[in-house]
Design an enzyme around this catalytic site. Structure first.
Site, PDB file in Angstrom:
ATOM      1  N   ASP A 157       1.503  -7.426  -9.393  1.00  0.00           N
ATOM      2  CA  ASP A 157       1.130  -6.498  -8.318  1.00  0.00           C
ATOM      3  C   ASP A 157       2.255  -5.495  -8.032  1.00  0.00           C
ATOM      4  O   ASP A 157       3.320  -5.541  -8.646  1.00  0.00           O
ATOM      5  CB  ASP A 157       0.792  -7.332  -7.066  1.00  0.00           C
ATOM      6  CG  ASP A 157      -0.314  -6.728  -6.234  1.00  0.00           C
ATOM      7  OD1 ASP A 157      -0.569  -5.522  -6.359  1.00  0.00           O
ATOM      8  OD2 ASP A 157      -0.923  -7.470  -5.425  1.00  0.00           O
ATOM      9  N   GLU A 190      -1.405  -1.957 -10.328  1.00  0.00           N
ATOM     10  CA  GLU A 190      -0.600  -0.886  -9.725  1.00  0.00           C
ATOM     11  C   GLU A 190      -1.512   0.135  -9.050  1.00  0.00           C
ATOM     12  O   GLU A 190      -1.055   1.184  -8.606  1.00  0.00           O
ATOM     13  CB  GLU A 190       0.293  -0.332 -10.854  1.00  0.00           C
ATOM     14  CG  GLU A 190       1.184   0.821 -10.571  1.00  0.00           C
ATOM     15  CD  GLU A 190       0.507   2.157 -10.842  1.00  0.00           C
ATOM     16  OE1 GLU A 190      -0.673   2.194 -11.214  1.00  0.00           O
ATOM     17  OE2 GLU A 190       1.194   3.180 -10.658  1.00  0.00           O
ATOM     18  N   TRP A 191      -2.807  -0.182  -8.977  1.00  0.00           N
ATOM     19  CA  TRP A 191      -3.811   0.560  -8.196  1.00  0.00           C
ATOM     20  C   TRP A 191      -4.058   1.983  -8.695  1.00  0.00           C
ATOM     21  O   TRP A 191      -4.622   2.821  -7.968  1.00  0.00           O
ATOM     22  CB  TRP A 191      -3.440   0.592  -6.702  1.00  0.00           C
ATOM     23  CG  TRP A 191      -2.901  -0.706  -6.193  1.00  0.00           C
ATOM     24  CD1 TRP A 191      -3.443  -1.943  -6.394  1.00  0.00           C
ATOM     25  CD2 TRP A 191      -1.714  -0.916  -5.420  1.00  0.00           C
ATOM     26  NE1 TRP A 191      -2.674  -2.905  -5.803  1.00  0.00           N
ATOM     27  CE2 TRP A 191      -1.610  -2.301  -5.194  1.00  0.00           C
ATOM     28  CE3 TRP A 191      -0.730  -0.072  -4.890  1.00  0.00           C
ATOM     29  CZ2 TRP A 191      -0.560  -2.873  -4.458  1.00  0.00           C
ATOM     30  CZ3 TRP A 191       0.314  -0.623  -4.165  1.00  0.00           C
ATOM     31  CH2 TRP A 191       0.383  -2.011  -3.950  1.00  0.00           C
ATOM     32  N   GLY A 192      -3.595   2.281  -9.911  1.00  0.00           N
ATOM     33  CA  GLY A 192      -3.861   3.612 -10.470  1.00  0.00           C
ATOM     34  C   GLY A 192      -2.926   4.690  -9.976  1.00  0.00           C
ATOM     35  O   GLY A 192      -3.094   5.863 -10.304  1.00  0.00           O
ATOM     36  N   ASP A 212      -7.959  -1.749  -3.628  1.00  0.00           N
ATOM     37  CA  ASP A 212      -8.767  -2.969  -3.642  1.00  0.00           C
ATOM     38  C   ASP A 212     -10.250  -2.720  -3.385  1.00  0.00           C
ATOM     39  O   ASP A 212     -10.625  -1.852  -2.600  1.00  0.00           O
ATOM     40  CB  ASP A 212      -8.251  -3.935  -2.569  1.00  0.00           C
ATOM     41  CG  ASP A 212      -6.893  -4.509  -2.935  1.00  0.00           C
ATOM     42  OD1 ASP A 212      -6.347  -4.106  -3.982  1.00  0.00           O
ATOM     43  OD2 ASP A 212      -6.389  -5.348  -2.175  1.00  0.00           O
TER      44      ASP A 212
HETATM   45  C1  GLA Z   1      -3.065  -6.451  -3.570  1.00  0.00           C
HETATM   46  C2  GLA Z   1      -3.938  -6.531  -4.808  1.00  0.00           C
HETATM   47  C3  GLA Z   1      -5.068  -7.509  -4.555  1.00  0.00           C
HETATM   48  C4  GLA Z   1      -4.502  -8.869  -4.204  1.00  0.00           C
HETATM   49  C5  GLA Z   1      -3.569  -8.765  -3.010  1.00  0.00           C
HETATM   50  C6  GLA Z   1      -2.815 -10.065  -2.759  1.00  0.00           C
HETATM   51  O1  GLA Z   1      -3.754  -5.874  -2.495  1.00  0.00           O
HETATM   52  O2  GLA Z   1      -4.434  -5.274  -5.163  1.00  0.00           O
HETATM   53  O3  GLA Z   1      -5.926  -7.598  -5.689  1.00  0.00           O
HETATM   54  O4  GLA Z   1      -3.818  -9.389  -5.327  1.00  0.00           O
HETATM   55  O5  GLA Z   1      -2.601  -7.741  -3.203  1.00  0.00           O
HETATM   56  O6  GLA Z   1      -1.949  -9.977  -1.678  1.00  0.00           O
END
Ligand code: GLA
Length: 409
Positions: A157, A190-192, A212
């Site tokens: 993450d 890394e969410w892009g 998310d």
């Molecule tokens: C981030 C990630 C999620 C999850 C949470 C856990 O938000 O994007 O998928 O793993 O952390 O805290």
């Protein structure tokens, strides 16, 4: 003079050692041959958040087998955030002794004994998103520990990473995994933010393309400092990314919410679109407690075959009209998957004249031309043949649902 030569030699030596260390991270190779089709499994986060312990993981492994999910191809049991305890006196991470009293090795042994694989979670920063110890500065030690435990998959993450560069940070953990020597799938989370699709294929096996997912079909959840996204919002964010996906390296639109409370129509649409996207299929519900509709969706062999098609081509949004979308995905053997997705809150009619609508996919170098070739039509969810492409296709798509077809010569 001798003294000067000696110190010069020492300087050269330490320089060589330094640059070798540096080159190791720069020149490592990721584990090839893993995730040749989109990974399939389960992850604890969407349903259980921080409430993870060894009992849940064991019971989930049992349920993956008894529900038929393992037989359908699901393989990974992934523990997300909050499994961590403290580091020991040498800095090696330990699981939370209250939640995982038997230790991680016993848990991987159990999961492996079921013919499944175990995944774990860490973070490139000083702390995970849930405030547990992150891997920053401990990358090589953490990788060694995971390898020792027999871990097969690492989700990594991006919280608390001030001052780090994503590509470099993910390369470092990938190099650490390589050094530890146990093949593991690396899931870049890394969410892009820093376009992981551009550098991710050389570093890991899948990368999150967005923030998310939120458990709704069509909504945005505002948490104040950040937002999470409904299924349709995540789908829209995949635009323009299909050329980056392929065997061993996948766009990851996040773990699924199937079975977490959306309607059956919505769950079916969600699962269908993730299959069309060649997305990793990581279930995020309670496998110990599933309705028969949820099991039927998650284990549908024909839909899974579309997702797991060996060409690994991500689907393409062909058209959008009045909240009705047409998507296509070229499949092996000259086949095509075609989805009509109804995003509206009322049923909509489809009338698709194949002969008048030749489809050219420049990226996949494929053509669907019903004027030249007649295809047989299979309705995947109803399990019925529906004629050929000689005639226009007509159907009604219920609200928030799909009609999914496979065309074959
Ligand atoms: C981030 C990630 C999620 C999850 C949470 C856990 O938000 O994007 O998928 O793993 O952390 O805290």
């Amino acid at each position: 003079m001798k003294k000067l030569l000696l110190s010069l030699a020492a300087l050269t030596l330490s320089f060589t050692a330094f640059s070798q260390g540096n080159n190791y991270v720069q020149n490592y190779k990721k584990f090839e041959g893993l995730a040749m089709t989109p990974p399939m499994g389960w992850n604890s986060w969407n349903k259980f958040a921080c409430n993870v312990d060894e009992k849940l993981i064991r019971e989930t492994a049992d349920a993956m087998v008894s529900s038929g999910m393992k037989a359908a191809g699901y393989e990974y049991i992934n523990i997300d955030d909050c499994w961590h305890g403290d580091r020991d006196s040498l800095g090696f991470i330990q699981p939370d002794p209250k939640r995982f009293p038997s230790g991680m090795k016993a848990l991987t042994d159990y999961v492996h004994s079921k013919g499944l694989k175990l995944g774990i979670y860490s973070d490139a920063g000083s702390q995970t998103c849930g405030g547990r110890p992150g891997s920053r500065g401990y990358e090589f030690q953490d990788a060694q520990q995971y390898a020792k435990w027999g871990i097969d998959y690492l989700k990594y993450d991006w919280c608390n990473t001030e001052g780090l560069k994503a590509e470099g940070a993910y390369k470092t953990i990938a190099a650490a995994l390589q050094r530890a020597g146990r093949p593991m799938v690396l899931s870049i989370c890394e969410w892009g933010t820093d376009k992981p699709w551009e550098w991710g294929p050389a570093v890991g096996h899948l990368w999150r393309t967005t923030g998310d997912i939120y458990n709704c079909f069509d909504c945005v959840k505002d948490h104040g400092t950040w937002k999470s996204w409904g299924v349709m919002q995540i789908l829209d964010k995949q635009e323009g990314l299909r050329q980056y996906a392929g065997p061993g390296h996948w766009n990851d639109p996040d773990m699924m919410e199937v079975g977490n409370g959306m309607t059956v129509n919505e769950d079916r649409a969600h699962f269908t679109m993730w299959s069309m996207l060649a997305a990793p299929l990581i279930a995020g519900n309670d496998l110990r407690n599933m309705s028969k509709e949820t099991i039927a969706i998650l284990t549908d062999k024909e839909v899974l075959a579309i997702n797991q098609d060996k060409l690994g081509i991500q689907g393409l949004r062909l058209s959008v009209k009045d909240s009705l979308e047409t998507w296509v995905k070229p499949l092996d053997g000259g086949k095509w998957a075609v989805t009509f997705l109804n995003r509206a809150k009322n049923p909509q009619k489809v009338n698709f004249d194949w002969k008048k609508t030749p489809i050219t996919d420049d990226f996949a170098k494929r053509e669907l031309n019903a004027g030249k070739t007649t295809y047989k039509i299979r309705n995947v969810w109803t399990k019925k043949s529906q004629g050929t492409t000689k005639k226009a296709f007509e159907a009604t798509v219920p609200a928030h649902d799909v009609v999914l077809l496979v065309l074959s010569e």
